[in-house]
Write a protein that holds these residues in place. Structure first.
Motif, PDB file in Angstrom:
ATOM      1  N   ASN A  36       0.938  -1.337   0.035  1.00 46.54           N
ATOM      2  CA  ASN A  36       0.005   0.117  -0.091  1.00 46.54           C
ATOM      3  C   ASN A  36       0.829   1.239  -0.065  1.00 46.54           C
ATOM      4  N   LYS A  37       0.210   2.553  -0.284  1.00 42.20           N
ATOM      5  CA  LYS A  37       1.272   3.657  -0.353  1.00 42.20           C
ATOM      6  C   LYS A  37       1.849   4.013   1.002  1.00 42.20           C
ATOM      7  N   ASN A  49       7.631  13.143  -7.844  1.00 45.23           N
ATOM      8  CA  ASN A  49       6.446  13.570  -8.614  1.00 45.23           C
ATOM      9  C   ASN A  49       5.427  13.006  -8.242  1.00 45.23           C
ATOM     10  N   ALA A  50       4.192  13.326  -8.147  1.00 44.99           N
ATOM     11  CA  ALA A  50       2.811  12.382  -8.082  1.00 44.99           C
ATOM     12  C   ALA A  50       1.854  13.246  -8.741  1.00 44.99           C
ATOM     13  N   SER A  51       0.836  12.316  -9.236  1.00 49.84           N
ATOM     14  CA  SER A  51      -0.385  12.856  -9.765  1.00 49.84           C
ATOM     15  C   SER A  51      -1.548  11.794  -9.316  1.00 49.84           C
ATOM     16  N   VAL A  52      -2.596  12.367  -9.313  1.00 49.50           N
ATOM     17  CA  VAL A  52      -3.826  11.556  -8.763  1.00 49.50           C
ATOM     18  C   VAL A  52      -5.105  11.878  -9.889  1.00 49.50           C
ATOM     19  N   VAL A  70      -6.604   6.570  -9.244  1.00 45.70           N
ATOM     20  CA  VAL A  70      -5.263   6.021  -9.850  1.00 45.70           C
ATOM     21  C   VAL A  70      -4.184   7.145  -9.773  1.00 45.70           C
ATOM     22  N   GLU A  71      -3.257   6.850  -8.895  1.00 45.96           N
ATOM     23  CA  GLU A  71      -1.998   7.418  -8.678  1.00 45.96           C
ATOM     24  C   GLU A  71      -0.826   7.107  -9.443  1.00 45.96           C
ATOM     25  N   HIS A  72      -0.023   8.090  -9.990  1.00 46.97           N
ATOM     26  CA  HIS A  72       1.419   7.829 -10.574  1.00 46.97           C
ATOM     27  C   HIS A  72       2.546   8.488  -9.670  1.00 46.97           C
ATOM     28  N   MET A  81      18.294   6.541 -13.565  1.00 45.81           N
ATOM     29  CA  MET A  81      17.284   5.525 -13.712  1.00 45.81           C
ATOM     30  C   MET A  81      16.023   6.387 -12.960  1.00 45.81           C
ATOM     31  N   TYR A  82      14.934   6.314 -13.550  1.00 43.96           N
ATOM     32  CA  TYR A  82      13.821   6.646 -13.073  1.00 43.96           C
ATOM     33  C   TYR A  82      12.829   5.509 -12.735  1.00 43.96           C
ATOM     34  N   ARG A  83      12.141   5.729 -11.585  1.00 44.60           N
ATOM     35  CA  ARG A  83      11.306   4.625 -11.189  1.00 44.60           C
ATOM     36  C   ARG A  83       9.797   5.227 -11.103  1.00 44.60           C
ATOM     37  N   TYR A  84       8.943   4.554 -11.874  1.00 40.17           N
ATOM     38  CA  TYR A  84       7.567   4.936 -11.866  1.00 40.17           C
ATOM     39  C   TYR A  84       6.651   4.116 -11.284  1.00 40.17           C
TER      40      TYR A  84
END
Length: 100
Positions: A36-37, A49-52, A70-72, A81-84
């Motif tokens: 979980n988050k 960075n985060a988007s909802v 949905v969250e990114h 390296m970036y992790r998404y």
């Protein structure tokens, strides 16, 4: 000579490898799909960075059946390296890594 058994074994191993959940090593532990988050934030810290995207609602403001939040989240860069990370209703469902 029977080639069927080795082929079946190779196919089974490939299927198992593709079914394995992705994971990400952070400063304070390992996170995996299904976490979980809160667990992710405790182990990896705040994302860069985060988007909802909120669930769809009907004309009365009620969530439409089957819709989800949905969250990114993005972490990095770490050694280029970036992790998404993608969460659905607070559960980590996808981890992707890309080098820029």
């Amino acid at each position: 000579m029977n080639f069927r058994a080795p082929m079946l074994l190779a196919t089974a191993l490939c299927l198992c490898a593709t079914q394995a959940a992705a994971s990400l090593r952070c400063d304070h532990g390992l996170v995996s799909e299904g976490d979980n988050k809160l667990e992710v934030e405790m182990k990896c810290g705040e994302p860069v960075n985060a988007s909802v995207t909120r669930p769809a609602t009907d004309e009365y403001g009620n969530p439409v059946q089957g819709s989800a939040t949905v969250e990114h989240w993005m972490y990095g860069p770490q050694n280029g390296m970036y992790r998404y990370l993608r969460f659905i209703d607070g559960t980590l469902v996808e981890i992707d890594s890309k080098r820029n």
